[in-house]
Write a protein that holds these residues in place. Structure first.
Motif, PDB file in Angstrom:
ATOM      1  N   ILE A  98      30.157  40.197  24.832  1.00  0.00           N
ATOM      2  CA  ILE A  98      31.002  39.689  23.756  1.00  0.00           C
ATOM      3  C   ILE A  98      31.690  38.421  24.232  1.00  0.00           C
ATOM      4  O   ILE A  98      32.418  38.422  25.224  1.00  0.00           O
ATOM      5  CB  ILE A  98      32.041  40.734  23.308  1.00  0.00           C
ATOM      6  N   GLY A  99      31.430  37.346  23.554  1.00  0.00           N
ATOM      7  CA  GLY A  99      31.943  36.029  23.916  1.00  0.00           C
ATOM      8  C   GLY A  99      31.250  34.991  23.048  1.00  0.00           C
ATOM      9  O   GLY A  99      30.557  35.312  22.086  1.00  0.00           O
ATOM     10  N   GLY A 100      31.435  33.737  23.391  1.00  0.00           N
ATOM     11  CA  GLY A 100      30.804  32.676  22.626  1.00  0.00           C
ATOM     12  C   GLY A 100      31.755  32.079  21.616  1.00  0.00           C
ATOM     13  O   GLY A 100      32.943  31.874  21.895  1.00  0.00           O
ATOM     14  N   LEU A 101      31.256  31.793  20.426  1.00  0.00           N
ATOM     15  CA  LEU A 101      32.028  31.117  19.385  1.00  0.00           C
ATOM     16  C   LEU A 101      33.332  31.861  19.099  1.00  0.00           C
ATOM     17  O   LEU A 101      33.334  33.078  18.917  1.00  0.00           O
ATOM     18  CB  LEU A 101      31.191  31.003  18.116  1.00  0.00           C
ATOM     19  N   ASN A 102      34.429  31.135  19.063  1.00  0.00           N
ATOM     20  CA  ASN A 102      35.767  31.701  18.811  1.00  0.00           C
ATOM     21  C   ASN A 102      36.162  32.767  19.821  1.00  0.00           C
ATOM     22  O   ASN A 102      37.053  33.576  19.556  1.00  0.00           O
ATOM     23  CB  ASN A 102      35.858  32.298  17.405  1.00  0.00           C
ATOM     24  N   SER A 140      30.820  40.739  16.124  1.00  0.00           N
ATOM     25  CA  SER A 140      30.964  40.193  17.471  1.00  0.00           C
ATOM     26  C   SER A 140      29.791  39.284  17.798  1.00  0.00           C
ATOM     27  O   SER A 140      28.679  39.469  17.290  1.00  0.00           O
ATOM     28  CB  SER A 140      31.054  41.319  18.502  1.00  0.00           C
ATOM     29  N   TYR A 141      30.049  38.310  18.674  1.00  0.00           N
ATOM     30  CA  TYR A 141      29.040  37.331  19.077  1.00  0.00           C
ATOM     31  C   TYR A 141      28.763  37.444  20.572  1.00  0.00           C
ATOM     32  O   TYR A 141      29.541  38.018  21.333  1.00  0.00           O
ATOM     33  CB  TYR A 141      29.515  35.909  18.791  1.00  0.00           C
ATOM     34  N   SER A 142      27.638  36.855  20.968  1.00  0.00           N
ATOM     35  CA  SER A 142      27.285  36.771  22.383  1.00  0.00           C
ATOM     36  C   SER A 142      26.486  35.505  22.641  1.00  0.00           C
ATOM     37  O   SER A 142      25.645  35.130  21.818  1.00  0.00           O
ATOM     38  CB  SER A 142      26.437  37.970  22.815  1.00  0.00           C
ATOM     39  N   PRO A 143      26.719  34.838  23.779  1.00  0.00           N
ATOM     40  CA  PRO A 143      25.813  33.756  24.174  1.00  0.00           C
ATOM     41  C   PRO A 143      24.399  34.308  24.376  1.00  0.00           C
ATOM     42  O   PRO A 143      24.221  35.486  24.707  1.00  0.00           O
ATOM     43  CB  PRO A 143      26.396  33.266  25.502  1.00  0.00           C
ATOM     44  N   TYR A 144      23.425  33.460  24.185  1.00  0.00           N
ATOM     45  CA  TYR A 144      22.023  33.805  24.435  1.00  0.00           C
ATOM     46  C   TYR A 144      21.767  33.605  25.922  1.00  0.00           C
ATOM     47  O   TYR A 144      22.016  32.536  26.467  1.00  0.00           O
ATOM     48  CB  TYR A 144      21.125  32.899  23.593  1.00  0.00           C
ATOM     49  N   PHE A 145      21.276  34.643  26.600  1.00  0.00           N
ATOM     50  CA  PHE A 145      21.058  34.564  28.044  1.00  0.00           C
ATOM     51  C   PHE A 145      19.712  33.895  28.339  1.00  0.00           C
ATOM     52  O   PHE A 145      18.648  34.454  28.043  1.00  0.00           O
ATOM     53  CB  PHE A 145      21.079  35.953  28.666  1.00  0.00           C
ATOM     54  N   GLY A 146      19.778  32.721  28.946  1.00  0.00           N
ATOM     55  CA  GLY A 146      18.587  31.989  29.348  1.00  0.00           C
ATOM     56  C   GLY A 146      18.726  31.508  30.778  1.00  0.00           C
ATOM     57  O   GLY A 146      19.335  32.168  31.625  1.00  0.00           O
ATOM     58  N   SER A 147      18.193  30.320  31.068  1.00  0.00           N
ATOM     59  CA  SER A 147      18.181  29.810  32.436  1.00  0.00           C
ATOM     60  C   SER A 147      19.583  29.568  32.988  1.00  0.00           C
ATOM     61  O   SER A 147      19.821  29.719  34.188  1.00  0.00           O
ATOM     62  CB  SER A 147      17.369  28.513  32.509  1.00  0.00           C
ATOM     63  N   LYS A 148      20.537  29.212  32.135  1.00  0.00           N
ATOM     64  CA  LYS A 148      21.889  28.928  32.615  1.00  0.00           C
ATOM     65  C   LYS A 148      22.530  30.160  33.242  1.00  0.00           C
ATOM     66  O   LYS A 148      23.121  30.089  34.325  1.00  0.00           O
ATOM     67  CB  LYS A 148      22.758  28.402  31.472  1.00  0.00           C
ATOM     68  N   VAL A 149      22.444  31.295  32.568  1.00  0.00           N
ATOM     69  CA  VAL A 149      23.069  32.494  33.121  1.00  0.00           C
ATOM     70  C   VAL A 149      22.317  32.980  34.356  1.00  0.00           C
ATOM     71  O   VAL A 149      22.922  33.471  35.325  1.00  0.00           O
ATOM     72  CB  VAL A 149      23.186  33.609  32.058  1.00  0.00           C
ATOM     73  N   LEU A 150      20.994  32.820  34.382  1.00  0.00           N
ATOM     74  CA  LEU A 150      20.217  33.243  35.539  1.00  0.00           C
ATOM     75  C   LEU A 150      20.514  32.365  36.754  1.00  0.00           C
ATOM     76  O   LEU A 150      20.603  32.852  37.884  1.00  0.00           O
ATOM     77  CB  LEU A 150      18.726  33.212  35.210  1.00  0.00           C
ATOM     78  N   ASN A 151      20.669  31.058  36.542  1.00  0.00           N
ATOM     79  CA  ASN A 151      21.016  30.158  37.637  1.00  0.00           C
ATOM     80  C   ASN A 151      22.410  30.473  38.185  1.00  0.00           C
ATOM     81  O   ASN A 151      22.643  30.423  39.401  1.00  0.00           O
ATOM     82  CB  ASN A 151      20.946  28.707  37.177  1.00  0.00           C
TER      83      ASN A 151
END
Length: 354
Positions: free
Chosen positions: A318-322, A335-346
């Motif tokens: 739970i995070g992201g916008l607002n 509820s919102y969530s960031p999309y987990f891609g290369s940024k979170v893995l790095n």
């Protein structure tokens, strides 16, 4: 409105049964492959690694991308357990909040009638399911810290499998203050916590993170947890979830979090099994389930949740916008969530080295 930072965010070791490990061992094997693949991945200089200050230090904040100096008096899990007594935890409340307190706890679960109303509307959210209170799971707990003069039930966090067994994951806007601690499977009012009280050491997040625009896509953070009083790592005691890239916008997930007592008088964990979708106009996920009030930022979105090991694959938080949800009367229901891609893995690859 940020849903958290200040809102929708044991002195004696006791004998306790550890959770079943079958699922966790499988998770460890799976993540080991991810870690190897990412070991040589570069993390941009924008990544901010900051050590949470110890209670007696006054070290200045580090420049972006630079670790802060080690405190003169390290903040240990023994210190955290001594400071965060049952009374202090029970009294913890947000330093300030623009989310109105709710007069009653969330209602019991109801059958979803989402098919009877247009998807994505406020009416659909109100007609949808509601999280239920339960006793929690060992790998998910509460972040406590001190922000100025206020003791805060800050956010929710979860243990993530890592080579050193010392990582937790939360929302990026859940910046730990001083005397920061993680309390897995938090039990309100308990004289001793079932899985102890653990000191937070370093945090890892992108300085460019935020809760608006593209900055909201980076609203996640990792933190290292100090060893327990007998030298165990947090993961050895609680088990850990597997960090996984988000496989797509539509997923069946179990979401677990801890609303703070200001917004939910029961002061207990909540969980909800629901389906995710895409937040229109963004690269974020959304889900509909009531009861995720202030204090639940950082709550893990678990795919393939295993009731035996009580762990799963974390594909969002739970995070992201607002700060993790819309403004207005339906704030706890969507509820919102960031999309987990290369940024979170790095970011994970860097944090997992510590």
């Amino acid at each position: 409105m940020e849903r958290d930072t200040t809102e929708r965010g044991a002195t004696t070791r006791v004998h306790r049964a550890r959770p079943t490990r079958k699922r966790w061992i499988r998770a460890a094997t799976a993540v080991a492959g991810v870690t190897v693949c990412l070991a040589t991945a570069t993390v941009g200089h924008a990544v901010n690694e900051a050590r949470s200050p110890a209670p007696s230090t006054g070290n200045p904040s580090p420049a972006p991308g630079k670790p802060s100096p080690a405190p003169d008096d390290p903040w240990t899990s023994r210190d955290a357990a001594a400071y965060w007594t049952a009374d202090r935890m029970a009294a913890a409340a947000p330093a300030g909040s623009d989310t109105p307190a709710r007069p009653t706890a969330p209602t019991p679960p109801t059958a979803t009638t989402r098919s009877a109303v247009p998807k994505g509307t406020a009416a659909a959210a109100r007609a949808g399911r509601t999280a239920r209170h339960f006793n929690g799971v060992p790998s998910v707990g509460v972040l406590f810290s001190v922000d100025g003069d206020a003791k805060a039930h800050h956010c929710t966090a979860s243990v993530v499998h890592s080579p050193h067994g010392n990582l937790i994951l939360t929302a990026g806007h859940c910046n730990p203050g001083t005397r920061a601690a993680f309390v897995p499977q938090y039990r309100s009012g308990s004289a001793t916590q079932p899985y102890g009280v653990w000191a937070i050491e370093r945090t890892f997040a992108y300085p460019g993170r935020g809760t608006t625009g593209a900055r909201a896509d980076l609203d996640f953070a990792f933190a290292t947890v100090a060893p327990g009083e007998d030298g165990d790592t947090i993961e050895e005691v609680t088990g850990g979830n597997t960090l996984s890239p988000t496989p797509g916008y539509t997923n069946d997930v179990t979401v677990i979090g801890y609303p703070n007592v200001r917004n939910d008088p029961e002061d207990r964990a909540v969980r909800c099994a629901t389906r995710t979708g895409r937040l229109s106009g963004t690269r974020e996920l959304r889900m509909e389930c009531g009861g995720f009030y202030g204090g639940t930022s950082g709550s893990p979105w678990l795919s393939d949740f295993d009731e035996e090991s009580r762990t799963g694959r974390i594909i969002g938080v739970i995070g992201g916008l607002n700060g993790g949800g819309p403004k207005g009367p339906d704030a706890d229901r969507i509820s919102y969530s960031p999309y987990f891609g290369s940024k979170v893995l790095n970011l994970y690859a860097r944090a997992a080295q510590k």
